[in-house]
Every structure is written in structure tokens, then in C-alpha cells.
Design a protein around this motif. Sequence first.
Motif, PDB file in Angstrom:
ATOM      1  N   ALA A   1       0.987  -0.698   0.106  1.00 38.94           N
ATOM      2  CA  ALA A   1      -0.295   0.052   0.166  1.00 38.94           C
ATOM      3  C   ALA A   1       1.109   1.686  -0.095  1.00 38.94           C
ATOM      4  O   ALA A   1       0.113   2.430  -0.509  1.00 38.94           O
ATOM      5  CB  ALA A   1      -1.342  -0.061   1.644  1.00 38.94           C
ATOM      6  N   LEU A   2       1.852   1.662   1.194  1.00 42.73           N
ATOM      7  CA  LEU A   2       2.968   2.850   1.071  1.00 42.73           C
ATOM      8  C   LEU A   2       3.369   3.037  -0.591  1.00 42.73           C
ATOM      9  O   LEU A   2       3.512   3.457  -0.369  1.00 42.73           O
ATOM     10  CB  LEU A   2       3.502   1.985   1.763  1.00 42.73           C
ATOM     11  N   TYR A   3       3.476   1.908  -1.326  1.00 40.58           N
ATOM     12  CA  TYR A   3       4.060   1.908  -2.384  1.00 40.58           C
ATOM     13  C   TYR A   3       3.065   1.577  -3.944  1.00 40.58           C
ATOM     14  O   TYR A   3       3.480   1.095  -5.113  1.00 40.58           O
ATOM     15  CB  TYR A   3       5.460   0.808  -2.633  1.00 40.58           C
ATOM     16  N   LYS A   4       2.011   1.451  -3.395  1.00 44.82           N
ATOM     17  CA  LYS A   4       0.657   1.886  -4.234  1.00 44.82           C
ATOM     18  C   LYS A   4       0.733   0.716  -5.239  1.00 44.82           C
ATOM     19  O   LYS A   4      -0.104   1.102  -7.029  1.00 44.82           O
ATOM     20  CB  LYS A   4       1.361   3.660  -5.411  1.00 44.82           C
ATOM     21  N   LEU A   5       0.968  -0.593  -4.608  1.00 42.74           N
ATOM     22  CA  LEU A   5       0.839  -1.616  -5.361  1.00 42.74           C
ATOM     23  C   LEU A   5      -1.266  -1.924  -4.796  1.00 42.74           C
ATOM     24  O   LEU A   5      -1.485  -2.071  -3.629  1.00 42.74           O
ATOM     25  CB  LEU A   5       1.178  -2.703  -4.788  1.00 42.74           C
ATOM     26  N   ASN A   6      -1.807  -2.381  -5.872  1.00 43.80           N
ATOM     27  CA  ASN A   6      -3.282  -2.273  -5.889  1.00 43.80           C
ATOM     28  C   ASN A   6      -3.574  -4.000  -5.238  1.00 43.80           C
ATOM     29  O   ASN A   6      -5.008  -4.451  -5.648  1.00 43.80           O
ATOM     30  CB  ASN A   6      -4.332  -1.785  -6.030  1.00 43.80           C
ATOM     31  N   GLN A   7      -2.762  -4.684  -5.597  1.00 41.95           N
ATOM     32  CA  GLN A   7      -3.879  -6.583  -6.280  1.00 41.95           C
ATOM     33  C   GLN A   7      -2.602  -7.413  -5.673  1.00 41.95           C
ATOM     34  O   GLN A   7      -1.157  -7.521  -6.262  1.00 41.95           O
ATOM     35  CB  GLN A   7      -3.376  -7.162  -7.522  1.00 41.95           C
ATOM     36  N   PHE A   8      -2.916  -8.069  -4.664  1.00 44.67           N
ATOM     37  CA  PHE A   8      -2.015  -9.555  -4.452  1.00 44.67           C
ATOM     38  C   PHE A   8      -1.704 -10.307  -4.384  1.00 44.67           C
ATOM     39  O   PHE A   8      -3.839 -11.050  -4.311  1.00 44.67           O
ATOM     40  CB  PHE A   8      -1.972  -8.651  -2.358  1.00 44.67           C
ATOM     41  N   HIS A   9      -1.562 -11.303  -5.300  1.00 38.49           N
ATOM     42  CA  HIS A   9      -1.992 -12.586  -5.809  1.00 38.49           C
ATOM     43  C   HIS A   9      -0.943 -13.573  -5.118  1.00 38.49           C
ATOM     44  O   HIS A   9      -0.585 -13.481  -4.485  1.00 38.49           O
ATOM     45  CB  HIS A   9      -1.198 -12.539  -7.068  1.00 38.49           C
ATOM     46  N   TRP A  10      -2.062 -14.133  -4.167  1.00 40.69           N
ATOM     47  CA  TRP A  10      -2.356 -14.968  -3.236  1.00 40.69           C
ATOM     48  C   TRP A  10      -1.501 -16.549  -3.343  1.00 40.69           C
ATOM     49  O   TRP A  10      -3.043 -16.883  -3.857  1.00 40.69           O
ATOM     50  CB  TRP A  10      -2.488 -14.859  -1.530  1.00 40.69           C
TER      51      TRP A  10
END
Length: 746
Positions: free
Chosen positions: A176-185
Motif C-alpha cells: 500500500a505504501l508503494y501504491k500496489l493494489n493487487q495481492f496475488h496469494w
Amino acid sequence: MRYLLVLLLISPLSSFAQDKEIALIPQPYKTTVLEGELLLNSNQPLYYAEDFSTLSALVYHIPGLQIGNSELVKKVKKQHQQGIRLFKAEQRDQVDPQGYLLEIDQSGISLKAHDREGMISGIYSLMQLSYLNNQEKLPYIQILDKPRFGYRGLHLDVSRHYMPMPFLKKYIDLMALYKLNQFHWHITDGAGWRLEIKQYPELTNKAAWRSHTLWKDWWNNGRQYVEQGTANASGGYYTQTQAKELIDYAALRGINIIPEIEFPGHSEEVLAVYPELSCTGKPYTQGEFCLGNEGSYQFMKNVLDEVIALFPSKYIHIGGDEADHKHWKNCPKCQALMKKEGLKSESELQSYAIKQIDQYLKSKGRKLIGWDEIIEGGLPEGATIMSWRGEEPASKAAKAGFDAIMTPGAYMYFDGYQTDPRTQPEATGAYLPLEKVYSYNPIPKGLAKDKEKHIIGVQANLWTEHMPTYQHVEYMAFPRVLALSEIAWTTQDYRNWKDFNKRLQQHYQVLQKLDVNYYRPSYNVSSTVSFDSLENKNTVILQSEQFNPNIRYTVDGKVPDAKSTRYNLPIELSKTAQINAASFIDSTRVSPVETIDLDVHKAIGKDVIYKIKWEGYPAKGDKTLTNGMKGGLSYADGQWQGFTKGFDAVIDFERREEIKSVAVNFMQIPGPGVYFPGEFTVLVSDNGKNYREIGSIKNQDGTKDPSLKFQKFEIKLPKAVMARYVQVKATNPMKGYLFADEIVIY
């Protein structure tokens, strides 16, 4: 060119240097810096519009920011023009639909966006500014920002090594701090099933636990699963309650979690506990579901029902990669289904299976996503691929009207080495330093403009075969994730490596404050050598990963010390030489001595006759072995030529020459199947037909060591011989790749 407006009034009262004020990562679209600063230690009231009421909690996480009263504002009035304000953007603000406007001035902090996603991005820019300024003050600044791609992803494999829940939350925070918005788990694979499925308890009673803690030990010693509670059980899983907690945690921070449930391959753990879903009906015999068995589809549907109930993500990832077709070829059930459905190949059978799952997901209002193998045999309508095998699958999908996410192994697989592999813990064989990551442009070359819209984003992957702990994951992910963030967010024309690297220096303090075990830039010296065949001259560039390196070197064979020549400009030498170089802090050497051998030898520019042709890795083609250039740390750097059937090449001098020595460098890194030759032999001839051997070397190096090694195989003659042709041969007993860079003859 980027239009960047920076207004900086030079004043002794201002403590903000220009480079510090605009050190955000990723680089914003437009930044205006003004004179002045806002102290964070004075209480500021917090006002927020109803659309952003849940986000007010994030503002309280901004370090150093003192917040007084908070108020939900339904209509903005005069008293709401001071303090911290989270308000809806209006047309006059000219804010992009996915962007935000951040203004810091004497009135306080104003953040405007059209929706939650834009507001979250603005809040995290504010958070970065606080970290970068020691959590004490903020510069007066205006930032108008927007993302390049809507999909900005980061993957984590928790199958090979289970990762604890607190770390997953930290991973989300850093994204979030570096503006990534999709966590592929990546929660299922052959090494362990990691999600509670109530209808199939054996998935977590046994398939989540294995006989060895380390993936490599398990892989090399039987690959067995054991019951939870047994003495050697190693692994773990996430309950549905834990998964829901993480999903909600991520959602507050603007991050969607995409679960991956593997189908039809990479399912050894499922078939070990439910062998009736395999073609053989026996455990430990295959990793692919039996696609002629209706039970396989029912299993997936039942699992997906529970997954869909947990995960709100519109995307559900089903893997679809690296399936072995051999069991399907010999399975009566699979062959009967192929005949019934008119399927001509096992690839079409796999496509049929993917389409069944796609239809089921669509019936539940979800979209299927898979690795690019799902394109084989035809994609189901509306599916999205993750292009990991280069750009071609993405281009193919985009041209056909399908969406693609770029995640090519050459740039986006963060399980590869990020520096000299000889200095690092074991990783996969790839070599992916930070600068190479940053160089990546996710739009495939040659893709038509009207098809670029189908490239919806970019993602980096962390496969954890060699990452047994979360600290090791952090080490491999950071700071490369920061390069990913700028690739995904910032328009290509606005990106610049030198500028990024300059800003990165200030983010090391941020990572330190957040207790991230990131990879520290090395002091080790590396070199780039180019050879000018017209002038017979080598030009050597020395560098290290330090932002301002202090490198000293010698050319007389001595070990460099604090009094040796400091490197400032490229070194030019027109003769055979040896350069020794090292890094220094003040007068103290802080790196090993790097030795660079420069060979201006007889074979440079001579024709090479290949008795055995290269395969897969042509390097510079038939000019590779005599172009005067040595290979570097990666076999993909364009100077290493690859051979699988042995090495056999002849140099034609066109006339008889005196031969004193013949040498070739070879590389070994067993992980990806690269080995030293078994035997190295040199022969000479006057007529090109009758050859006589002048020397041979047998390799004594074992192959159990997984580390990268280089070895010069050299035949030195006690007495020179005369010959026109020199034949160099090397055997390949390991049946992997032989990589050679230059035939050096004196």
C-alpha cells in the motif's frame, strides 16, 4: 518529455532541498513544491466526506501526524477550510478518475479524489512524505497524480514455504505504501495446501503438512505429506477466519487479494489425499487431475464455492500452467472424454477443462485468470492471462481481444539473484538486478496502439522454493518492489533510472524504520568491458551498487589500496592486462578485490567453424567466440553461447600461427542446469582434416554445490607449436547446458 513544475524559493529558513521534497516513489505525475513547511506536532482537525469515512482510520496511521477532533462533513463550509480534509474532487480540480490531488500549505492538508482508490493513493503519498521528513514536518507542496495501470500486482507463494499471518499484514502495508493494489496469494501447489476448505478436511489435516521443513529437502527426499500433529509435520494453513481477516485488512488499504487455486496441474498435494481424482487412482503418481473424471470438476467447484464466499475479488486465479499431459494420453477416462467432445489433442483437453471452470466462475459473477498456458487450445471468452513466458503470449492475447497482465520471468520474477550470485544465498538461476527490473516497459514491443488497452497491468512474482523465512522474502523483494511500483504507476516517459536511484537513497531510511530486511547495495566492484576491433582496444567501466562509489584500481597486478588511482573515467587499454579494483570508505577497503583480465589475443576476429551448433542461446551468433568480449554474471547477457550436445569449434587463422596457449571460460550453476564440461581438449591441424591433440583437462569439480562458479579451462604448452587450425572440444556428461564466452589463444 515530462512537464514537471517545481517552484522552489531559495531561503535560509527552508530546510527542504529540492531532491528531498520530490523523493516520492513512485514518481507523481505533476509536483509543485513551494516555500514553507507544515509541522506535524500541532493538532489538526480531521474532516472527511461520507465516501471516505472508513479511510479516516488510515490517516491515524501516518507517523508523526497529530490529529485533534474528527468530523464527517456532508456539506463543506467555511470552517472546513483548515486542518486535514478528505473531500470529493470537483470538476475544477482536474483530478483523474483514478487519481488524487494533495495540497499542503498554511491551511493544513487537503486531499481530493473521486473514489476510495484515489483517496487511498493520496493518503499513502502523505505517509511517505512523513517518513521521508523524519515524521516531523511536511513541505508545502501540490501533487496532482494518477496511475499508469489499473492493475499493479505483487505475488507471494506460501505453498513452498508457509508464511505467518503477521508478515502477510506487513507485506500488505508495504504494498500500500508503494501504491500496489493487487495481492496475488498463491495458496495451493504441490508443496502444500494452505487454505481451510471445510468440505475437504484432508487438505489441511495432511496436504498442508510435509515431511521436511525446507522445500529443497522435501523435494529431494521423497516428497511425502504427513498428518498434522506428527513429530516431523512441517507446514501450516490459514483458517477461513484468518483469510477473512487478511482480506478485510487489505481492503481498507486499497488492496484486492486474488486467490490462486491450482487446476489442473501442480496438484500433487490434493491427489496424495484424494487419489481417486487422479488418472491412476493411486497417491504420489501424478500432479494433474484426471480430466475425464467428473469428480475432478466437482471437487474444484466445491472448493471454489468456499473460496468465492471468502474472497470478494472479481478475479479468481486457477493456475493452468505446466501441466504434464502424459497421464491423460494413457487414461481411458480422459481419452473417452476427448472422443466424446471431439478434442484432437491433450492441449485441447486442458482448454476444455479450463473452460468448464471458467463457466462456473462466470455463473458466480467472477472472472477467470490464469498463467499464459491457458491460451493454448483457445481461451474462454472474457478470461485474462498472466504472461510469464515473455511478451509473446500477451501480444497474442491482446490481438485476440483478451486482457493480459505482464509478469515475464526475465524482469518480474524476484526469486532470481539480484546481485553477484557468488555472494548470495541460493536462489533460482536468473540474474535480475534492480536496474534491470526498472528498465522494464510492460507494453510489448510492436503491439498496435489500439490493442495496448488490453495490457491492464504488471505484476512481480516471488516463488519461495529458496525463501524459507519471511525475512528472506523481504530480502528478495526489496528494494526491487520499489522499482515495480514506479513501473506500474508512472508513465513511461516520466521514468528515469538515475532519478529513481537518487530518490531510492532516501527510501532506505523508510525501509529501516519499517524493519524491512531489504537487500543492501553491494560495495563489490563489477565491470563492463567493450572491445573495439578496429583500434584493438578494451574500454573498461567500473561500478558498484553504491550511489556514489569510491573505487580505486591498479593495472600493474598489485592489490589496490587507499593510494591507488581513483576511478573516475573509463579505462582504455590496447594490450593484454589485468585490472584489480576495490571499493573504499575513506582509506579502508570494504570489498573484495575484483580482477578483470583483458585479453587482446590472436583469435580475435577470426572465423569460427562450428562442428556443433549452439542451441537456445546464440549470443552474438558466429562472432561470439572471437569478438574479444567476455561474459558476465548471467548466461543471458548476450556474451555466453549455450550448447547442449557438447562443444566443438574450430578457429581458422588462414595461415600457420605460433600457438602457446588456448583457453575458454565456462560457467556452472546447477539450479537451472548449467554445468562445467567433463573434459576439455585442444587439437591443432595444418590442413583442417588431420588433427593432433596438444592437451586435455578433466573437470574435477563436483556438481553438488548450487552456487555460481566460473572456471577457465586452459591448455598451456611447454613449447609453442605451429598450426593454421585450432579445434576446441568439451564434453557434456551432465546433459545440461555448456556456456562458453571466448576462445582465447596466444
